[in-house]
Design a protein around this motif. Structure first.
Motif, PDB file in Angstrom:
ATOM      1  N   LYS A  86       6.624   6.431 -11.513  1.00 59.08           N
ATOM      2  CA  LYS A  86       6.157   6.358 -10.128  1.00 59.08           C
ATOM      3  C   LYS A  86       7.241   5.685  -9.303  1.00 59.08           C
ATOM      4  N   GLY A 114       6.633   4.298  -6.299  1.00 62.10           N
ATOM      5  CA  GLY A 114       6.054   3.248  -5.463  1.00 62.10           C
ATOM      6  C   GLY A 114       5.856   3.638  -4.018  1.00 62.10           C
ATOM      7  N   SER A 115       5.970   4.926  -3.700  1.00 61.06           N
ATOM      8  CA  SER A 115       5.790   5.383  -2.320  1.00 61.06           C
ATOM      9  C   SER A 115       4.395   5.959  -2.125  1.00 61.06           C
ATOM     10  N   CYS A 166       1.521  10.674  -4.623  1.00 60.66           N
ATOM     11  CA  CYS A 166       2.570   9.839  -5.216  1.00 60.66           C
ATOM     12  C   CYS A 166       3.813  10.677  -5.482  1.00 60.66           C
ATOM     13  N   CYS A 223       0.917   5.237  -4.033  1.00 64.37           N
ATOM     14  CA  CYS A 223       1.234   4.698  -5.359  1.00 64.37           C
ATOM     15  C   CYS A 223       1.825   3.302  -5.249  1.00 64.37           C
ATOM     16  N   TRP A 224       1.714   2.582  -6.317  1.00 67.31           N
ATOM     17  CA  TRP A 224       2.324   1.275  -6.413  1.00 67.31           C
ATOM     18  C   TRP A 224       3.318   1.329  -7.575  1.00 67.31           C
ATOM     19  N   PRO A 225       4.372   0.540  -7.496  1.00 64.57           N
ATOM     20  CA  PRO A 225       5.316   0.518  -8.613  1.00 64.57           C
ATOM     21  C   PRO A 225       4.607   0.058  -9.885  1.00 64.57           C
ATOM     22  N   ASP A 226       4.914   0.673 -10.979  1.00 67.94           N
ATOM     23  CA  ASP A 226       4.294   0.352 -12.263  1.00 67.94           C
ATOM     24  C   ASP A 226       5.382   0.466 -13.328  1.00 67.94           C
TER      25      ASP A 226
END
Length: 150
Positions: free
Chosen positions: A105, A107-108, A70, A111-114
């Motif tokens: 994060k 989001g790449s 991430c 990982c996911w956007p959070d």
């Protein structure tokens, strides 16, 4: 083998596996001199020194496997500044005064956007001063920024 001996062997094996598991997830602070500069496409702001922006903030991402897939998005005063991968560093030219640093994060990768999973830190920096910060994931998977030495 008795039930008691098997239970003791199981406990020892479980403790060893947990120790290896936690150690395998650890990150290591990366010295700025050993870090790779962030690629230009992932540097978004604060890249030009000026009479007003003469203070320097250096952010260096830890190396290691925990969160290694991430990237961490760092922002200064609400402006997206860079996306740091494991073992990377970036330098930002900012005006002196109170600055708010944020890590989240981006989001790449895996990982996911959070949006609610971030940390912010305040720092006060003087004209011509350089401050260094360590960027990493804490053990709860939350991006974090900590003051570090040169």
């Amino acid at each position: 083998m008795t039930r008691l001996v098997r239970a003791q062997i199981f406990r020892i094996a479980a403790a060893a596996a947990m120790t290896v598991g936690v150690a395998g997830c650890a990150t290591t602070p990366t010295a700025q001199i050993d870090a790779t500069p962030v690629g230009g496409a992932r540097l978004y702001a604060f890249q030009s020194p000026s009479a007003e922006a003469s203070a320097v903030i250096v952010m260096t991402r830890d190396s290691g496997t925990f969160g290694g897939g991430c990237r961490i998005l760092v922002s200064l005063d609400g402006v997206k500044a860079a996306s740091l991968a494991s073992g990377e560093t970036a330098k930002f030219f900012v005006p002196s005064g109170e600055r708010i640093l944020k890590a989240e994060k981006d989001g790449s990768g895996v990982c996911w956007p959070d949006p609610g999973n971030f940390n912010e830190r305040e720092t006060v920096i003087s004209k011509g001063q350089t401050k260094q910060f360590r960027v990493a994931f804490d053990l709860n998977g939350r991006p974090d920024i900590q003051r570090s030495s040169p």
